[in-house]
Scaffold this motif. Structure first.
Motif, PDB file in Angstrom:
ATOM      1  N   PRO A  73      48.380  37.654  42.906  1.00  0.00           N
ATOM      2  CA  PRO A  73      47.392  38.115  41.931  1.00  0.00           C
ATOM      3  C   PRO A  73      47.210  37.069  40.826  1.00  0.00           C
ATOM      4  O   PRO A  73      48.175  36.392  40.458  1.00  0.00           O
ATOM      5  CB  PRO A  73      48.014  39.395  41.363  1.00  0.00           C
ATOM      6  CG  PRO A  73      49.470  39.274  41.653  1.00  0.00           C
ATOM      7  CD  PRO A  73      49.600  38.476  42.901  1.00  0.00           C
ATOM      8  N   GLY A  74      45.989  36.966  40.332  1.00  0.00           N
ATOM      9  CA  GLY A  74      45.681  35.859  39.416  1.00  0.00           C
ATOM     10  C   GLY A  74      45.915  34.580  40.195  1.00  0.00           C
ATOM     11  O   GLY A  74      45.328  34.381  41.244  1.00  0.00           O
ATOM     12  N   ASN A  75      46.800  33.727  39.697  1.00  0.00           N
ATOM     13  CA  ASN A  75      47.188  32.581  40.520  1.00  0.00           C
ATOM     14  C   ASN A  75      48.713  32.523  40.651  1.00  0.00           C
ATOM     15  O   ASN A  75      49.303  31.449  40.722  1.00  0.00           O
ATOM     16  CB  ASN A  75      46.608  31.274  39.970  1.00  0.00           C
ATOM     17  CG  ASN A  75      46.835  31.161  38.481  1.00  0.00           C
ATOM     18  OD1 ASN A  75      47.673  31.887  37.923  1.00  0.00           O
ATOM     19  ND2 ASN A  75      46.109  30.285  37.830  1.00  0.00           N
ATOM     20  N   GLU A 122      49.659  30.707  43.782  1.00  0.00           N
ATOM     21  CA  GLU A 122      48.815  29.562  44.146  1.00  0.00           C
ATOM     22  C   GLU A 122      49.671  28.299  44.170  1.00  0.00           C
ATOM     23  O   GLU A 122      50.006  27.732  43.135  1.00  0.00           O
ATOM     24  CB  GLU A 122      47.670  29.405  43.163  1.00  0.00           C
ATOM     25  CG  GLU A 122      46.639  28.390  43.630  1.00  0.00           C
ATOM     26  CD  GLU A 122      45.445  28.300  42.694  1.00  0.00           C
ATOM     27  OE1 GLU A 122      45.589  27.709  41.608  1.00  0.00           O
ATOM     28  OE2 GLU A 122      44.384  28.824  43.058  1.00  0.00           O
ATOM     29  N   SER A 163      41.170  43.091  42.488  1.00  0.00           N
ATOM     30  CA  SER A 163      41.962  42.050  43.149  1.00  0.00           C
ATOM     31  C   SER A 163      41.246  40.710  43.065  1.00  0.00           C
ATOM     32  O   SER A 163      40.057  40.641  42.768  1.00  0.00           O
ATOM     33  CB  SER A 163      42.181  42.405  44.623  1.00  0.00           C
ATOM     34  OG  SER A 163      40.945  42.404  45.289  1.00  0.00           O
ATOM     35  N   ARG A 164      41.995  39.678  43.363  1.00  0.00           N
ATOM     36  CA  ARG A 164      41.425  38.332  43.375  1.00  0.00           C
ATOM     37  C   ARG A 164      40.319  38.276  44.425  1.00  0.00           C
ATOM     38  O   ARG A 164      40.413  38.919  45.458  1.00  0.00           O
ATOM     39  CB  ARG A 164      42.518  37.326  43.723  1.00  0.00           C
ATOM     40  CG  ARG A 164      42.011  35.914  43.682  1.00  0.00           C
ATOM     41  CD  ARG A 164      42.931  34.975  43.012  1.00  0.00           C
ATOM     42  NE  ARG A 164      42.189  33.747  42.726  1.00  0.00           N
ATOM     43  CZ  ARG A 164      42.766  32.592  42.524  1.00  0.00           C
ATOM     44  NH1 ARG A 164      44.052  32.495  42.522  1.00  0.00           N
ATOM     45  NH2 ARG A 164      42.045  31.522  42.280  1.00  0.00           N
ATOM     46  N   PHE A 181      45.347  46.317  42.563  1.00  0.00           N
ATOM     47  CA  PHE A 181      45.369  44.876  42.267  1.00  0.00           C
ATOM     48  C   PHE A 181      45.416  44.019  43.535  1.00  0.00           C
ATOM     49  O   PHE A 181      45.148  42.823  43.475  1.00  0.00           O
ATOM     50  CB  PHE A 181      46.565  44.523  41.386  1.00  0.00           C
ATOM     51  CG  PHE A 181      46.488  45.130  40.024  1.00  0.00           C
ATOM     52  CD1 PHE A 181      45.489  44.769  39.150  1.00  0.00           C
ATOM     53  CD2 PHE A 181      47.403  46.079  39.618  1.00  0.00           C
ATOM     54  CE1 PHE A 181      45.398  45.329  37.882  1.00  0.00           C
ATOM     55  CE2 PHE A 181      47.332  46.646  38.358  1.00  0.00           C
ATOM     56  CZ  PHE A 181      46.321  46.269  37.486  1.00  0.00           C
ATOM     57  N   ASP A 215      37.596  34.880  37.577  1.00  0.00           N
ATOM     58  CA  ASP A 215      38.470  35.716  38.419  1.00  0.00           C
ATOM     59  C   ASP A 215      39.920  35.659  37.946  1.00  0.00           C
ATOM     60  O   ASP A 215      40.552  36.683  37.692  1.00  0.00           O
ATOM     61  CB  ASP A 215      38.366  35.197  39.865  1.00  0.00           C
ATOM     62  CG  ASP A 215      38.919  36.181  40.881  1.00  0.00           C
ATOM     63  OD1 ASP A 215      39.247  37.314  40.493  1.00  0.00           O
ATOM     64  OD2 ASP A 215      39.015  35.823  42.064  1.00  0.00           O
ATOM     65  N   VAL A 216      40.421  34.440  37.800  1.00  0.00           N
ATOM     66  CA  VAL A 216      41.835  34.263  37.437  1.00  0.00           C
ATOM     67  C   VAL A 216      42.120  34.832  36.039  1.00  0.00           C
ATOM     68  O   VAL A 216      43.111  35.528  35.834  1.00  0.00           O
ATOM     69  CB  VAL A 216      42.241  32.771  37.517  1.00  0.00           C
ATOM     70  CG1 VAL A 216      43.599  32.528  36.879  1.00  0.00           C
ATOM     71  CG2 VAL A 216      42.261  32.322  38.978  1.00  0.00           C
ATOM     72  N   ASN A 217      41.217  34.581  35.110  1.00  0.00           N
ATOM     73  CA  ASN A 217      41.440  35.079  33.749  1.00  0.00           C
ATOM     74  C   ASN A 217      41.305  36.596  33.665  1.00  0.00           C
ATOM     75  O   ASN A 217      42.025  37.246  32.908  1.00  0.00           O
ATOM     76  CB  ASN A 217      40.494  34.386  32.763  1.00  0.00           C
ATOM     77  CG  ASN A 217      40.879  32.922  32.573  1.00  0.00           C
ATOM     78  OD1 ASN A 217      42.046  32.611  32.359  1.00  0.00           O
ATOM     79  ND2 ASN A 217      39.924  32.031  32.690  1.00  0.00           N
ATOM     80  N   GLN A 255      42.099  38.576  36.099  1.00  0.00           N
ATOM     81  CA  GLN A 255      43.348  39.055  36.691  1.00  0.00           C
ATOM     82  C   GLN A 255      44.458  39.112  35.642  1.00  0.00           C
ATOM     83  O   GLN A 255      45.201  40.077  35.555  1.00  0.00           O
ATOM     84  CB  GLN A 255      43.787  38.115  37.810  1.00  0.00           C
ATOM     85  CG  GLN A 255      42.916  38.188  39.045  1.00  0.00           C
ATOM     86  CD  GLN A 255      43.392  39.257  39.995  1.00  0.00           C
ATOM     87  OE1 GLN A 255      44.522  39.225  40.449  1.00  0.00           O
ATOM     88  NE2 GLN A 255      42.546  40.220  40.277  1.00  0.00           N
ATOM     89  N   GLU A 256      44.520  38.061  34.847  1.00  0.00           N
ATOM     90  CA  GLU A 256      45.541  38.008  33.790  1.00  0.00           C
ATOM     91  C   GLU A 256      45.343  39.170  32.814  1.00  0.00           C
ATOM     92  O   GLU A 256      46.311  39.772  32.360  1.00  0.00           O
ATOM     93  CB  GLU A 256      45.445  36.675  33.038  1.00  0.00           C
ATOM     94  CG  GLU A 256      45.719  35.453  33.900  1.00  0.00           C
ATOM     95  CD  GLU A 256      47.193  35.071  33.944  1.00  0.00           C
ATOM     96  OE1 GLU A 256      47.858  35.160  32.915  1.00  0.00           O
ATOM     97  OE2 GLU A 256      47.667  34.710  35.037  1.00  0.00           O
ATOM     98  N   HIS A 261      46.262  42.571  34.365  1.00  0.00           N
ATOM     99  CA  HIS A 261      47.716  42.739  34.457  1.00  0.00           C
ATOM    100  C   HIS A 261      48.374  42.815  33.078  1.00  0.00           C
ATOM    101  O   HIS A 261      49.591  42.895  32.971  1.00  0.00           O
ATOM    102  CB  HIS A 261      48.342  41.593  35.261  1.00  0.00           C
ATOM    103  CG  HIS A 261      48.132  41.739  36.742  1.00  0.00           C
ATOM    104  ND1 HIS A 261      49.042  42.363  37.556  1.00  0.00           N
ATOM    105  CD2 HIS A 261      47.110  41.359  37.540  1.00  0.00           C
ATOM    106  CE1 HIS A 261      48.582  42.349  38.806  1.00  0.00           C
ATOM    107  NE2 HIS A 261      47.415  41.745  38.816  1.00  0.00           N
TER     108      HIS A 261
END
Lengths: 274, 490
Positions: free
Chosen positions: A216-218, A221, B231-232, B283, B435-437, B439-440, B443
């Motif tokens: 999730p997120g990275n 990665e 989710s991503r 998630f 997307d990544v931000n 997700q942060e 969470h």
């Protein structure tokens, strides 16, 4: 030739949207500078090294433990050897899918943990930051411990029997024999196992990709996923080339260090033998 | 002298009209013209048969072949397919831009792929062919129609409206005690929400634990208030629709991101807030997990692709068949006015390769397959995943039979208010940063403010890297075409 081309491409500003690389403008070292100031890249490096360190450490310990239990001739040894080696033979894609089914929040692993603990365990193996990282490590350990096991079994089986016998005659306990005779003799084998596994673990792509797509997120990665995303997701071929060269430099350092360690071990071993 | 001039002008005018008519392919319908155009092309080549290749989304492996066979029977043009997962296709198309293999004649993917494909030069504009074939787009809602073009040129056809939808559980809404209790608490009847806030109120009310008495109904399993992608690879798509309902553009005229303003932060905050009424597993869920979860009666509401309604109706193991209420997506109150915006997170499209040997033959297939008649047949296909988007489709009994009247009415409303996901070159990079931000933020690792600030910073860097001037030009054309209606900030 491909390597020289990679170096040249890393000095351009080539995105696939520009068409062929001959159409790309010159960028000099800007891609390298970008990579070195890119949080995403730096975290991917850190994440990959932490992952490799954890996975390889466990693989070495478990592999070594299993090797110690099974290297002597005994009944059923062949069976053990065969069973322990199976995971290594399975294609990583299949392992990835297997684990993705095992690790579903309502899946078998949480069910087993629930039975063992007597509580309703709902670890979100693939959607929680920490748990996802642990899940990738677990999957890697399951698949690649057999390799370290195989290396250690071979190493233990090939140890010269004389020093061990001599130590026993002199009254050494099992632990003392292991600690002062077998382990020093095995050091080159251990270094080989570390080098082989570390190099592979640092390149990991398939497992985190299949389990979490780097999320999730990275959280999962790794470097390989980061480079792949930049090259084929974002079309930044020059940037990916520069980042991969930086990675190469970093990995080369690790390799040279490993080789130096190996040489030093060999020299010490020669001294002992002499 | 004057007479001679007028006569000359008339002669010229007649000649021009004649030429134009000669250029238009004969045929009473879009599909007929496509078939005739294809036949004429084969005749020009002096062949009776022709082979083309389409790079196809594997999702359509079951539904697409029957149309390809029909096309072959009609024209002699056989289209072979090479299937890939939709996540793999962008890289394959971009690789083709470099390798120029000519292996593919048609690329089948999704709308957001267009800017990169055009900029790389791997696809061709279709305006000249369209001028002869006269496809019919007039009934397609304007913003969806805009997605067929890039910088004013037509590049892609589509026959799939993926505009998002909100689905609620009608059986729970109809519980008399629940209705009364909801009205007492929130001062209105429960039903399709007008705003995102109202949806959250619904989600906060319609949930409970297994065994609990929920307003006269014993819950057989945990009931969650809401499902929306977190989710991503998914969450960022829904964010864009929500953000657009704040009536703000994502960039200003200099390509400075506007997403870190109050509208962007509020959008993220709303999404974070709603997450507490969702299963924790959300998630890690894409569509294959979200759909069954809803169909198995685990949640009260879901914001997703429109195909959820048909899925919930017919899927194996569904317990919500006949119990789903389709809703127009909620919106936001902007200066006292309700603004709703659905987003087009996918939308199956078809593009013609620059490197194929027969781009014209490929074009005629696109026109035929996405035309009002064949396209409608595809939308009504039980094996297909092409969703309705043309207003006329509410009168097509085959489509209505597949989806139901209530859904059709709602999805057409959603089609009218659909906006694209950043339709610019490099959009996958913009998406990934967002997307990544997000997700942060989902969470709880960073605040919505930080998530938006970081994203804006990364978006600036991406714009700079691609070329600000180039992006300004493309964005201008998007805004001027009205792709985001009257959104502010330009």
């Amino acid at each position: 030739m491909p390597f020289l081309l990679t170096i040249y491409i890393s000095l351009l500003r080539w995105r696939l949207t520009l068409g062929f690389w001959t159409a790309a403008p010159w960028g000099g070292f800007t891609n390298f500078a970008d990579a070195l100031t890119d949080e995403g890249f730096l975290y991917a490096v850190l994440r990959t090294f932490v992952f490799a360190a954890c996975a390889v450490a466990f693989e070495l310990l478990i592999g070594f433990g299993l090797a110690l239990l099974t290297y002597r001739e005994s009944r059923g040894r062949r069976f053990y050897l065969t069973v322990f080696l199976i995971p290594m033979m399975i294609i990583p894609v299949v392992v990835g899918y297997d684990f993705s089914m095992l690790l579903v929040d309502t899946g078998p692993l949480n069910s087993v943990l629930s039975v063992l603990t007597g509580q309703d365990v709902r670890i979100r193996w693939m959607s929680d930051y920490r748990a996802a990282q642990v899940a990738v490590v677990i999957a890697d350990i399951w698949q690649w411990t057999p390799l370290t096991f195989l290396i250690f079994v071979s190493g233990l089986s090939a140890l010269p029997p004389e020093p061990i016998k001599a130590a026993r005659v002199m009254g050494a306990t099992r632990w003392q024999v292991f600690r002062h005779v077998q382990l020093p003799l095995l050091k080159p084998v251990i270094v080989i196992a570390v080098v082989i596994r570390a190099m592979e673990a640092l390149k990991i792509f398939d497992m985190p990709m299949l389990l979490t797509q780097g999320g999730p997120g990275n959280a999962t990665e790794t470097l390989s996923i980061f480079l792949w995303r930049n090259a084929w997701g974002f079309n930044k071929i020059s940037y990916a080339a520069a980042a991969s060269l930086l990675v190469l430099a970093l990995f080369s350092g690790v390799i040279f260090l490993s080789i130096w360690l190996l040489k030093r071990e060999r020299a010490q071993l020669e001294e002992v033998r002499a | 002298m004057l007479k001679r001039g007028v006569a000359g002008a008339i002669v010229l005018l007649v000649a021009a009209v004649g030429v134009a008519q000669a250029q238009t392919v004969p045929g009473a319908t879009v599909e007929e013209r496509a078939v005739n155009g294809a036949k004429a092309y084969l005749k020009k080549l002096g062949v009776e048969k022709l082979d083309l290749t389409m790079m196809m989304v594997s999702l359509f492996a079951k539904a697409q072949p029957k149309y390809l066979h029909e096309w072959e029977k009609l024209t002699g043009i056989r289209i072979k397919t090479i299937e890939y997962g939709y996540t793999e296709i962008p890289a394959k198309i971009m690789a083709d831009a470099v390798a120029k293999t000519g292996q593919y004649d048609i690329y089948n993917h999704q709308m957001y792929m267009l800017p990169d494909a055009v900029e790389s030069g791997v696809v061709i504009p279709l305006d000249d062919y369209a001028a002869r074939g006269k496809p019919y787009f007039d009934d397609i809602p304007k913003t969806l129609r805009n997605e067929m073009s890039y910088k004013g040129k037509l590049y892609t056809f589509f026959t799939d409206g993926d505009q998002t939808i909100l689905a609620l559980r009608k059986d729970l809404l109809d519980l008399p005690q629940a209705r009364a209790a909801f009205k007492a608490k929130f001062g209105r009847e429960p039903g399709c929400p007008d705003t995102w806030k109202q949806w959250e109120e619904l989600a906060s009310f319609f949930n409970g634990k297994k065994g609990e008495n929920f307003h006269g109904m014993t819950l057989e399993k945990d009931l969650y208030g809401a499902q929306e992608y977190r989710s991503r690879e998914f969450g960022y798509r829904w964010w864009q629709g929500r953000f657009s309902s704040k009536n703000k553009l994502m960039f200003d005229r200099t390509m400075k991101p506007l997403i870190d303003g109050p509208e962007g932060i509020e959008t993220t905050r709303e999404m974070v807030s709603l997450t507490k009424y969702m299963p924790q597993d959300i998630f890690g869920w894409g569509t294959p997990q979200n759909y069954p979860f809803f169909a198995q009666g685990n949640s009260f509401s879901i914001a997703t692709f429109p195909s959820i309604v048909g899925y919930a109706q017919k899927a194996q193991g569904t317990v919500v068949s006949g119990k789903v209420l389709s809703c127009v997506v909620p919106g936001s109150l902007v200066k006292g006015k309700l603004v709703r915006r659905s987003v087009q997170p996918a939308g199956t499209n078809y593009m013609v390769s620059k490197y194929g040997k027969h781009p014209e033959a490929a074009y005629w297939f696109l026109q035929w397959f996405t035309g009002p008649e064949v396209g409608n047949r595809a939308v009504s296909d039980p094996d297909g995943f092409w969703d309705p988007f043309r207003p006329g489709q509410v009168n097509d009994q085959r489509i209505v039979a597949k989806y139901g009247e209530q859904y059709m009415k709602v999805t057409m409303e959603n089609a009218k208010i659909a906006v694209p996901m950043v339709p610019l070159q490099g959009n996958r990079e913009y998406f990934d940063a967002l997307d990544v931000n997000l997700q942060e933020a989902f969470h709880g690792r960073i605040t919505p403010e930080d998530a938006m600030k970081r994203t804006a910073r990364q978006w600036e860097k991406i714009t700079e890297d691609i070329g600000r001037k180039k992006q300004i030009e493309a964005w201008k054309s998007v805004v001027q075409a009205g792709s985001y209606f009257d959104a502010q900030g330009y």
